[in-house]
Each structure stands twice: as structure tokens, then as C-alpha cells.
Design a protein around this motif. Structure first.
Motif, PDB file in Angstrom:
ATOM      1  N   GLY A 192       2.005 -60.078  40.611  1.00 22.16           N
ATOM      2  CA  GLY A 192       1.436 -59.922  39.281  1.00 22.16           C
ATOM      3  C   GLY A 192       2.083 -60.877  38.300  1.00 22.16           C
ATOM      4  N   PRO A 193       1.638 -60.879  37.050  1.00 25.01           N
ATOM      5  CA  PRO A 193       2.199 -61.798  36.048  1.00 25.01           C
ATOM      6  C   PRO A 193       3.676 -61.524  35.814  1.00 25.01           C
ATOM      7  N   LYS A 194       4.393 -62.568  35.407  1.00 23.81           N
ATOM      8  CA  LYS A 194       5.820 -62.402  35.119  1.00 23.81           C
ATOM      9  C   LYS A 194       6.037 -61.445  33.950  1.00 23.81           C
ATOM     10  N   VAL A 195       5.163 -61.540  32.959  1.00 23.01           N
ATOM     11  CA  VAL A 195       5.299 -60.693  31.778  1.00 23.01           C
ATOM     12  C   VAL A 195       3.921 -60.455  31.170  1.00 23.01           C
ATOM     13  N   ASN A 196       3.741 -59.272  30.647  1.00 24.42           N
ATOM     14  CA  ASN A 196       2.563 -58.955  29.841  1.00 24.42           C
ATOM     15  C   ASN A 196       2.983 -59.102  28.385  1.00 24.42           C
ATOM     16  N   ASP A 197       2.500 -60.135  27.710  1.00 27.32           N
ATOM     17  CA  ASP A 197       2.904 -60.367  26.324  1.00 27.32           C
ATOM     18  C   ASP A 197       1.717 -60.321  25.377  1.00 27.32           C
ATOM     19  N   ALA A 198       0.664 -59.602  25.760  1.00 25.12           N
ATOM     20  CA  ALA A 198      -0.566 -59.584  24.961  1.00 25.12           C
ATOM     21  C   ALA A 198      -0.764 -58.274  24.201  1.00 25.12           C
ATOM     22  N   TYR A 199       0.272 -57.460  24.089  1.00 26.65           N
ATOM     23  CA  TYR A 199       0.112 -56.160  23.436  1.00 26.65           C
ATOM     24  C   TYR A 199      -0.364 -56.299  21.998  1.00 26.65           C
ATOM     25  N   PHE A 200       0.245 -57.203  21.239  1.00 19.92           N
ATOM     26  CA  PHE A 200      -0.151 -57.429  19.848  1.00 19.92           C
ATOM     27  C   PHE A 200      -0.528 -58.897  19.641  1.00 19.92           C
ATOM     28  N   GLY A 201      -1.161 -59.481  20.631  1.00 24.40           N
ATOM     29  CA  GLY A 201      -1.413 -60.903  20.596  1.00 24.40           C
ATOM     30  C   GLY A 201      -0.257 -61.630  21.254  1.00 24.40           C
ATOM     31  N   LYS A 202      -0.515 -62.775  21.787  1.00 26.66           N
ATOM     32  CA  LYS A 202       0.486 -63.504  22.552  1.00 26.66           C
ATOM     33  C   LYS A 202       1.726 -63.801  21.720  1.00 26.66           C
ATOM     34  N   VAL A 203       2.895 -63.568  22.299  1.00 26.69           N
ATOM     35  CA  VAL A 203       4.156 -63.813  21.612  1.00 26.69           C
ATOM     36  C   VAL A 203       4.443 -65.314  21.629  1.00 26.69           C
ATOM     37  N   PRO A 204       4.732 -65.930  20.498  1.00 25.63           N
ATOM     38  CA  PRO A 204       4.963 -67.383  20.459  1.00 25.63           C
ATOM     39  C   PRO A 204       6.276 -67.774  21.130  1.00 25.63           C
ATOM     40  N   PRO A 205       6.401 -69.039  21.559  1.00 23.68           N
ATOM     41  CA  PRO A 205       7.586 -69.472  22.304  1.00 23.68           C
ATOM     42  C   PRO A 205       8.881 -69.404  21.510  1.00 23.68           C
ATOM     43  N   GLU A 206       8.798 -69.392  20.188  1.00 20.95           N
ATOM     44  CA  GLU A 206      10.042 -69.262  19.417  1.00 20.95           C
ATOM     45  C   GLU A 206      10.583 -67.837  19.445  1.00 20.95           C
ATOM     46  N   TYR A 207       9.821 -66.906  20.055  1.00 20.70           N
ATOM     47  CA  TYR A 207      10.297 -65.529  20.204  1.00 20.70           C
ATOM     48  C   TYR A 207      10.384 -65.088  21.666  1.00 20.70           C
ATOM     49  N   LEU A 208       9.821 -65.832  22.574  1.00 19.85           N
ATOM     50  CA  LEU A 208       9.819 -65.438  23.980  1.00 19.85           C
ATOM     51  C   LEU A 208       9.948 -66.666  24.878  1.00 19.85           C
ATOM     52  N   LYS A 209      10.958 -66.644  25.746  1.00 17.24           N
ATOM     53  CA  LYS A 209      11.153 -67.690  26.749  1.00 17.24           C
ATOM     54  C   LYS A 209      11.081 -67.036  28.125  1.00 17.24           C
ATOM     55  N   VAL A 210      10.146 -67.492  28.950  1.00 15.80           N
ATOM     56  CA  VAL A 210       9.968 -66.927  30.285  1.00 15.80           C
ATOM     57  C   VAL A 210      10.294 -67.982  31.326  1.00 15.80           C
ATOM     58  N   GLU A 211      11.274 -67.670  32.184  1.00 14.35           N
ATOM     59  CA  GLU A 211      11.687 -68.596  33.236  1.00 14.35           C
ATOM     60  C   GLU A 211      11.285 -68.049  34.599  1.00 14.35           C
ATOM     61  N   GLU A 212      11.816 -68.600  35.647  1.00 18.93           N
ATOM     62  CA  GLU A 212      11.380 -68.240  36.992  1.00 18.93           C
ATOM     63  C   GLU A 212      11.673 -66.785  37.334  1.00 18.93           C
ATOM     64  N   ASP A 213      12.843 -66.293  36.905  1.00 16.90           N
ATOM     65  CA  ASP A 213      13.213 -64.924  37.270  1.00 16.90           C
ATOM     66  C   ASP A 213      13.905 -64.176  36.136  1.00 16.90           C
TER      67      ASP A 213
END
Length: 412
Positions: free
Chosen positions: A254-275
């Protein structure tokens, strides 16, 4: 905001849709406890300087904790105006947030899922999946839990209740909740590393149990409940939430993270890496993320670089043959495809509006509870705060999250 965007709002999201502003002053631990004792009974669990404040009338909620009960910080977010105001009459509640929920705050509270969907516990049969119809069940909002026993380091609570979901299924439930202050040995065992001598800490465990006290089994076709733990913590400008997860292809995990609860979280608030992911917990921009059951490693936490406080939250990972409940506010195609770990950063719900807190949240959920009469599901969560030099904290961060503090601090 459309109904489809209102995904598992929980206390923070739903309340912030209605709340125009809030002045919620939090002092240190001793000040918070003194304030709360003026308005509600508080059980204080103590071990040396460490302490945890628990409120029986707020469903055995852990309101806050500290490693120094005389002069230390207060880790739980306390909503003083709501606590001070107390419970309102039905007439007084009309048109106010209290019609839907009492936002008392608190570092860890017992809730039940799912929130939305055809098996929702927060909407009555025939309701629309809109905020005007959303109600937090009284048993997890305004009604007290019975105090079974207390000692220096633990408090035991229980409550029997009956709830009806959106589809009309009646659940007869027995709830048991034990809050226990953990000593250094139990904490070290949990994180798998001995604590350096210079570390100050407070840690607590809650053992939460849900029993089918009725005569019929709970089955997926008519809805399954779950145990849902939510922790509201005081934010800081340099607080970063850290959640490691299993690496691997989306087709399998499945996806690494679900970040669509209140609209996509911008990269200045969320960094998603391999693990691993990093999510701001500064209380300045509203957003929510979730980790699915195939990705979870059973741990989440945060680091406040200014106060040099490392927070770790763990839970008992267990088999989930019926999945995890989905709280989306609509009729769901996949009602058991929910997340197991969530995190929320508070902020303005709309331009010009004040945040609800501010605060940030770390949440964990049990699997969907397909229980036969008399069967019980258990969900255990541990919350740990460590304060010390970065040299001392670094080993904990590496062991628990797989990254050092310099890496965490560099992300934002």
C-alpha cells in the motif's frame, strides 16, 4: 470542504470546522494540575519526580505528564476554557461546539472507531455525513468511567455501555482501562536500550480492553468497532514527528503514507523517504497523515529540538484478520481499509481563523473487533518522554526510529 475530504476528522478536525478561536493557556505541570483540580477530580500517579495526571470523569483520560512534577513541563495539551466552563445544559449547547463534542484536551484518551461510514458510531441511522449531524458518543465524551482501584502507580477504570451504529447494529460493550506509570526498567525494555544516567523521563502505559457483553457476535457485515487512542501534545516551533515504516512496493504494502485527510500536505511540512517520514508538529498548519497496517513498525514519536525532548509512542501489534476500520464520512466501498497510526498537526481551519489549540496528535488504533459474546480485544499503548543532552538522546532515536537527531533536525 466536501464530505469526501472529511476523512476520519476526529476531535481536532471536526471541532476546528466550527471553532472560530480559542485561548488555551498551558502552564507547567504543577500549574496545569492545580487548575484541573479546581474543576474535576484528578488521580496523580507518581514515581519519584515523574508523574501522570488522570481524570476519571473524562473517561480515565491521561490529561498530562511530566518528569518533574514540581517544576517540569506539561506534555499534554489542556483546553482550559472548556474545562473551566464544564458541562452545559441541552439548551446552552444549542449552536455551540459542545453539541458535538467537549474538547477537554488530554495527552491520551480512549475513543472508539469507526467515526464515519455505514458502520459509524458518531452518526445515527438516517443522519447525513455532515458536521451538523456528527456527535461524539456520550460514553467517550461526557460520561465518567468508574474507578475500580488506584495505587501509587496505576488506576483501573471500567464502563459498560450500549451503542448503535449508523446501520442500526446495537453493540453491548464492556470497557476496561488501566493507566500505569512505567519505571525506568520497563521503559528501557520497551525501547530495547538502557537509558543513560543523565536522562530525565516519564512513561506510562494504558491497557484498553473492549468486550462483547451482548448475546450476538460482532460481524463485518453489520459493522465492527475498534479501540482508538488519541494523544494531544503541546507543539513547539522545532517539533518534528517521526514515523518509521516498512519499505517495499506499493502494490504489496500500500502507499507509504495517506496524506489526503485535509488535502495533500505540502513538502515543507512532510518529508517521505524510503522507510521513514518526517512531519512538522509545530501547530501552525492543519494536516493529518496515516500509516497503513502493512507498513507499520508499531512506533511513532517526535523530537522537540528546543527543549531537547524525545517522545516515543508504541502499541501492541497484533493480527488483524478483519482489517482496520475506515472513518471516512461517506458510504464506504472498503470499510475495513483504515490506518493504524495517525498524526495530526493543528492549525487554522480556514484563512483568518485561529487554530483549535494549537497542538499535535499521535494516534493508534486496534484492529476491527470481530468478537463473539464474552470475547475481549486488548489494545496497549505506551507513551514515553525523554529529556537530556542530544548525545544521550541520540542512542534512543537511533534504536527506536533508525535515525539520529541531526537527521531529524535537518528535515525542516
Amino acid at each position: 470542504m466536501t464530505n469526501k475530504q472529511v476523512v476520519g476528522l476526529g476531535l481536532a478536525g471536526a471541532a476546528s470546522l466550527m471553532l472560530a478561536g480559542c485561548t488555551c493557556v498551558s502552564g507547567g505541570f504543577s500549574d496545569d494540575v492545580a487548575f484541573m483540580k479546581e474543576h474535576t477530580p484528578i488521580i496523580l500517579l507518581k514515581d519519584g519526580d515523574a508523574a501522570v495526571a488522570v481524570a476519571p470523569d473524562y473517561q480515565g483520560r491521561v490529561m498530562t505528564s511530566t518528569f518533574d512534577r514540581k517544576a517540569g513541563p506539561s506534555f499534554g495539551w489542556i483546553n482550559r476554557p472548556v474545562i473551566e466552563k464544564g458541562l452545559l445544559s441541552d439548551e446552552e449547547k444549542k449552536g455551540k461546539l459542545e453539541e458535538h463534542i467537549y474538547v477537554f484536551g488530554g495527552e491520551e484518551r480512549f475513543w472508539l472507531g469507526p467515526e464515519g461510514g455505514q458502520f459509524a458510531l458518531y452518526f445515527k441511522p438516517g443522519d447525513k455525513f455532515e458536521f451538523s449531524d456528527w456527535r461524539t458518543p456520550a460514553v467517550i465524551d461526557t460520561e465518567p468511567f468508574e474507578v475500580v482501584s488506584t495505587s501509587k502507580d496505576r488506576a483501573v477504570f471500567r464502563r459498560d455501555c450500549e451503542l448503535t451504529n449508523f446501520s442500526g447494529t446495537v453493540f453491548k460493550m464492556g470497557i476496561e482501562r488501566t493507566v500505569r506509570l512505567l519505571d525506568e526498567a520497563a521503559t528501557a525494555e520497551t525501547i530495547g536500550i538502557d537509558l543513560p544516567e543523565g536522562i530525565r523521563m516519564v512513561a506510562f502505559e494504558t491497557d484498553n480492553r473492549l468486550t462483547n457483553t451482548g448475546e450476538k457476535p460482532w460481524v463485518p457485515e453489520t459493522g465492527l468497532p475498534s479501540i482508538w487512542m488519541l494523544g494531544m501534545l503541546n507543539p513547539a516551533p522545532k517539533t518534528t514527528i517521526v514515523i518509521p515504516f516498512k519499505a517495499g512496493p506499493e502494490a504489496e504494502l500500500g502507499p507509504k503514507v495517506n496524506d489526503a485527510y485535509f488535502g495533500k500536505v505540502p513538502p515543507e511540512y512532510l518529508k517521505v523517504e524510503e522507510d521513514i517520514l518526517f512531519f512538522k508538529g509545530d501547530g501552525t498548519r492543519r494536516g493529518k497523515i496515516g500509516i497503513g497496517p502493512k507498513r507499520t513498525k508499531g512506533v511513532a514519536g517526535s523530537y522537540d529540538a528546543d527543549s531537547q525532548v524525545l517522545t516515543v509512542v508504541t502499541y501492541n501489534m497484533q493480527d488483524a484478520p478483519y482489517g482496520y476500520v475506515n472513518s471516512m464520512w461517506e458510504h464506504q466501498k472498503e470499510p475495513y481499509s483504515g490506518d493504524v497510526i495517525n498524526s495530526y498537526n493543528d492549525g487554522s481551519p480556514e484563512p483568518g481563523a485561529a487554530p483549535l489549540g494549537p497542538f499535535y496528535e499521535i494516534e493508534t488504533s486496534s484492529p476491527a473487533a470481530a468478537l463473539k459474546p464474552g470475547e475481549t480485544m486488548k489494545h496497549v499503548q505506551r507513551t514515553m518522554h525523554f529529556q537530556g543532552s542530544e548525545a544521550d538522546l541520540d542512542g534512543i532515536a537511533l534504536k527506536v526510529f533508525g535515525v539520529d537527531l541531526e537527521t531529524i533536525k535537518s528535515k525542516f
